[in-house]
Design an enzyme around this catalytic site. Structure first.
Site, PDB file in Angstrom:
ATOM      1  N   ARG A 116       8.927   2.042   9.315  1.00  0.00           N
ATOM      2  CA  ARG A 116       8.249   2.908   8.354  1.00  0.00           C
ATOM      3  C   ARG A 116       6.919   3.448   8.845  1.00  0.00           C
ATOM      4  NH1 ARG A 116       9.662  -0.449   2.796  1.00  0.00           N
ATOM      5  NH2 ARG A 116      11.787   0.345   2.593  1.00  0.00           N
TER       6      ARG A 116
ATOM      7  N   GLN B  61      14.654  -0.259  -4.721  1.00  0.00           N
ATOM      8  CA  GLN B  61      15.878   0.536  -4.652  1.00  0.00           C
ATOM      9  C   GLN B  61      16.783   0.099  -3.509  1.00  0.00           C
ATOM     10  OE1 GLN B  61      14.406   4.525  -4.132  1.00  0.00           O
ATOM     11  NE2 GLN B  61      14.055   4.857  -6.308  1.00  0.00           N
TER      12      GLN B  61
ATOM     13  N   LYS C  59       2.681 -10.645 -17.080  1.00  0.00           N
ATOM     14  CA  LYS C  59       1.647  -9.730 -17.557  1.00  0.00           C
ATOM     15  C   LYS C  59       2.102  -8.862 -18.726  1.00  0.00           C
ATOM     16  CE  LYS C  59      -1.628  -6.404 -15.605  1.00  0.00           C
ATOM     17  NZ  LYS C  59      -2.079  -5.779 -14.343  1.00  0.00           N
TER      18      LYS C  59
ATOM     19  N   HIS D  34       3.004   1.777  -0.745  1.00  0.00           N
ATOM     20  CA  HIS D  34       4.264   1.164  -1.146  1.00  0.00           C
ATOM     21  C   HIS D  34       4.213  -0.363  -1.189  1.00  0.00           C
ATOM     22  CE1 HIS D  34       8.516   0.835  -1.824  1.00  0.00           C
ATOM     23  NE2 HIS D  34       8.754   0.232  -0.671  1.00  0.00           N
TER      24      HIS D  34
ATOM     25  N   HIS E 218       4.968   4.196   2.193  1.00  0.00           N
ATOM     26  CA  HIS E 218       6.369   4.596   2.340  1.00  0.00           C
ATOM     27  C   HIS E 218       6.430   6.057   2.747  1.00  0.00           C
ATOM     28  CE1 HIS E 218      10.622   5.140   1.622  1.00  0.00           C
ATOM     29  NE2 HIS E 218      10.745   3.852   1.439  1.00  0.00           N
TER      30      HIS E 218
ATOM     31  N   GLY F 117      17.363  -2.516  -1.168  1.00  0.00           N
ATOM     32  CA  GLY F 117      18.205  -3.698  -1.128  1.00  0.00           C
ATOM     33  C   GLY F 117      17.463  -4.906  -0.611  1.00  0.00           C
TER      34      GLY F 117
ATOM     35  N   ALA G  16      10.208 -13.619  -6.966  1.00  0.00           N
ATOM     36  CA  ALA G  16       9.532 -14.836  -6.518  1.00  0.00           C
ATOM     37  C   ALA G  16       9.211 -15.745  -7.696  1.00  0.00           C
ATOM     38  CB  ALA G  16       8.256 -14.472  -5.761  1.00  0.00           C
TER      39      ALA G  16
ATOM     40  N   GLU H 263      18.681   0.260   7.183  1.00  0.00           N
ATOM     41  CA  GLU H 263      17.426   0.938   6.895  1.00  0.00           C
ATOM     42  C   GLU H 263      16.552   0.928   8.142  1.00  0.00           C
ATOM     43  OE1 GLU H 263      15.555  -0.685   3.421  1.00  0.00           O
ATOM     44  OE2 GLU H 263      17.084   0.072   2.070  1.00  0.00           O
TER      45      GLU H 263
ATOM     46  N   GLU I 236       4.790 -10.637  -2.981  1.00  0.00           N
ATOM     47  CA  GLU I 236       3.893  -9.651  -2.385  1.00  0.00           C
ATOM     48  C   GLU I 236       2.430 -10.056  -2.422  1.00  0.00           C
ATOM     49  OE1 GLU I 236       3.076  -4.806  -2.442  1.00  0.00           O
ATOM     50  OE2 GLU I 236       4.502  -5.701  -3.848  1.00  0.00           O
TER      51      GLU I 236
ATOM     52  N   LEU J 275      12.106  -8.579  -0.760  1.00  0.00           N
ATOM     53  CA  LEU J 275      12.870  -9.353  -1.738  1.00  0.00           C
ATOM     54  C   LEU J 275      13.305 -10.687  -1.140  1.00  0.00           C
ATOM     55  CD1 LEU J 275      15.134  -6.628  -3.422  1.00  0.00           C
ATOM     56  CD2 LEU J 275      13.111  -7.729  -4.394  1.00  0.00           C
TER      57      LEU J 275
ATOM     58  N   ARG K 245       5.717  -4.321   7.302  1.00  0.00           N
ATOM     59  CA  ARG K 245       6.913  -4.955   6.751  1.00  0.00           C
ATOM     60  C   ARG K 245       8.182  -4.228   7.194  1.00  0.00           C
ATOM     61  NH1 ARG K 245      10.071  -4.196   1.782  1.00  0.00           N
ATOM     62  NH2 ARG K 245       8.780  -2.374   1.380  1.00  0.00           N
TER      63      ARG K 245
ATOM     64  N   SER L  45       7.475  -5.374 -10.048  1.00  0.00           N
ATOM     65  CA  SER L  45       7.898  -4.513  -8.943  1.00  0.00           C
ATOM     66  C   SER L  45       9.334  -4.760  -8.508  1.00  0.00           C
ATOM     67  CB  SER L  45       6.962  -4.716  -7.741  1.00  0.00           C
ATOM     68  OG  SER L  45       5.653  -4.270  -8.034  1.00  0.00           O
ATOM     69  N   THR L  46       9.855  -5.977  -8.719  1.00  0.00           N
ATOM     70  CA  THR L  46      11.222  -6.273  -8.288  1.00  0.00           C
ATOM     71  C   THR L  46      12.213  -5.280  -8.866  1.00  0.00           C
ATOM     72  OG1 THR L  46      10.847  -8.635  -7.917  1.00  0.00           O
ATOM     73  CG2 THR L  46      13.101  -7.964  -8.423  1.00  0.00           C
TER      74      THR L  46
END
Length: 581
Positions: free
Chosen positions: A324, A81, A69, A385, A275, A83, A49, A148, A409, A426, A420, A76-77
């Site tokens: 999830r 894992q 930072k 997560h 997660h 996609g 972002a 997913e 986020e 992403l 989510r 986190s990007t």
């Protein structure tokens, strides 16, 4: 278009009599700024972002200041894992992607925001490819797609097997490096946002910049003040508020907490996604935990208990690829029924060669810890997560405070609702960062965002009221309290205990420890924990990422509402609710 707060009706709800008011200080305890700088726009954060927004803004405004930072690729990007989800296949459609997202959000998504996400997502992904992102391709040279949880189509684009976030981050940082000598953009690393600059005498005053603590040399060293026409927060999540998380150590909710203290409206904070399949490393293991991507189940792995029984059979039509929250809840129920602290993920039938080619990072991580997915059952349990809520924004990324934007986020666009959908995060960062980069220049041209004014005298020092600085040694106390009462399974008693513990910390006088990054981070976690716990205690039902053991059913008659919190002039939390648009 008016902002989201203007569109919504928001009736007041007074705190229950047994809940003493929570006070949030105006700012963290910090030294007065020792230096100043200015830009047209300040972008805070270097994930998908922040980088997307900064790169696009650079083409349209005179000066962009991008601060991060630590270093550019530690957000986190890079850890994503699975996609990025988008309707890229000819047989797929934005309408189907929209429907899957709405189902996962359990009635609380903003449909207009989801429509923007799924419609603009495919062209934004193709722009990433044009920028240099290299997604995995099929035999025909098209982007390879997988599935997913919660998706009814193969629409997850991935790179490097299971290193999608790392590849997207690489491509965006490479694009930034190509223009790094451009005077229109400046990058400052090792810069922690302490607070937002505004006129504290006015409730809801415009945001005119940020105070930063820079670990560097020369002029930009220590605490300083950066002024701008607009501030874009893209600071990521709050995972370190819990004892176990998949988030990196930098995810301490700094941008969210600064916005909360400044008076921005925060929405859906109670909806935290846990997660389902995080590698279980034994009792007492804390901090960032290894994630076993949902894409592994997308390729055919499944969950079993200690007796080898399939956990998800008969629980949901999509079984192991259910949303999830459904999978996490099934695992937690199995753990409770069988008095165990984990279940197992079985990927052995996928074969060593396939696993190594499709999931090289996961296989390497597991093997480094003594497990082999090709031969071993993997012990897994849910861990924090993703934060589905955050700084509420409208469709242009504008918050409730003039001059303050948010994306990624740390924001709450309304896309995720109560839960989510996998790999939408992403895409959300990409789409709404691009929208912000269109909105700010248009508003500057219209005279709606005045020039940044650097005052002659430096800004004042930070707050010294109770709770304005908590010693970093209290971090584990905050994390344990949040995991107990605002974690994956909640109840009235556990929530009350958490609220009491956090309130005791918030009532402490400013710490005798010197202000600094570790104490500021801990205090940010405390402030967010206070707000999140209040909303979690209030929502007496189970929906999406919110699980109440004492209210196990979904209750649309009472709770088809979104909750928000702001800090009132007396520094207490002001709670509102409204039905989703």
């Amino acid at each position: 278009m008016p902002s989201a707060p203007d569109r919504a009706s928001a009736p007041d709800r007074a705190p229950a009599p047994d809940r003493p008011p929570v006070h949030i200080p105006r700012a963290l305890t910090a030294p007065a700024p020792g230096w100043t700088t200015s830009a047209d726009v300040i972008v805070v954060g270097s994930g998908i972002a922040g980088l997307t927004c900064a790169l696009r803004l650079r083409e349209q405004v005179d000066r962009v200041l991008l601060v991060t930072k630590t270093v550019l690729d530690e957000g986190s990007t890079a850890w994503a894992q699975g996609g990025i989800a988008a309707a890229l296949h000819p047989e797929d459609s934005p309408a189907e992607h929209l429907e899957d997202t709405l189902v996962a959000g359990v009635g609380l998504c903003d449909r207009e925001a989801v429509a923007a996400l799924v419609t603009e997502g495919p062209p934004r992904v193709h722009e990433l490819v044009a920028l240099g992102a290299e997604f995995d391709l099929d035999a025909e040279g098209e982007i390879k797609l997988t599935r997913e949880g919660g998706h009814h189509r193969d629409r997850i684009a991935h790179a490097g097997g299971d290193a999608t976030g790392r590849e997207i981050s690489r491509a965006l940082i490479a694009a930034l490096h190509r223009v790094i000598d451009d005077p229109g953009i400046e990058v400052v690393e090792h810069a922690l946002v302490v607070d937002l600059l505004q006129d504290h005498a006015r409730v809801g005053a415009p945001v005119t910049g940020v105070t930063l603590h820079v670990i560097g040399e020369g002029q930009l060293d220590g605490v300083g003040a950066a002024y701008a026409r607009a501030v874009v927060l893209a600071t990521g999540g709050l995972g370190q508020i819990y004892t176990s998380t998949t988030n990196p150590p930098v995810a301490t909710g700094d941008g969210m907490a600064a916005a909360l203290r400044a008076g921005a409206r925060m929405t859906d904070l109670e909806f935290v996604q846990f997660h389902p399949t995080v590698l279980f490393l034994g009792e007492g293991s804390t901090g960032q935990q290894p994630l076993i991507s949902e894409a592994v189940r997308g390729e055919g792995a499944f969950l079993v208990d200690a007796q080898g029984h399939r956990i998800m059979e008969g629980r949901h039509p999509l079984e192991d690829l259910a949303p999830r929250d459904v999978v996490a809840r099934a695992i937690l129920e199995t753990m409770r029924e069988q008095d165990t602290d984990h279940v197992f993920l079985d990927a052995r039938h996928l074969g060593a060669d396939f696993l190594a080619a499709r999931f090289p990072s996961i296989v390497a991580s597991c093997r480094s810890l003594g497990f082999d997915p090709a031969t071993d059952l993997l012990a897994v349990a849910p861990a924090q997560h993703y934060a589905s809520g955050g700084i509420e924004t409208d469709l242009h990324g504008r918050s409730s405070l003039p001059g303050l934007y948010a994306c990624g986020e740390c924001s709450c666009t309304g896309v995720h609702g109560a839960n989510r959908l996998a790999s939408n995060s992403l895409l959300e960062g990409l789409v709404f960062a691009s929208r912000i980069a269109l909105d700010i220049p248009a508003r500057i041209a219209a005279g709606e965002l005045p020039d940044a004014v650097v005052p002659a005298s430096p800004s004042r020092a930070g707050d010294t009221s109770p709770g304005a600085l908590v010693d970093s040694s209290q971090r584990l106390t905050v994390q344990r309290a949040m995991t107990h009462g605002s974690g994956p399974v909640r109840s009235a008693d556990a929530g009350a205990a958490t609220a009491a513990t956090l309130a005791e910390l918030a009532a402490l006088p400013p710490s005798t420890a010197a202000p600094g990054p570790r104490s500021w981070e801990t205090t940010n976690l405390l402030h967010l924990g206070l707000a999140l716990t209040e909303l979690a205690r209030r929502r007496e039902e189970t929906r999406g990422g919110h699980v109440r053991s004492d209210f196990p059913d979904r209750d649309d008659a009472r709770w088809l509402v979104r909750q928000s919190v702001t800090v009132a002039p007396d520094r207490t939390l002001h709670l509102t609710e409204r039905t989703p648009p």
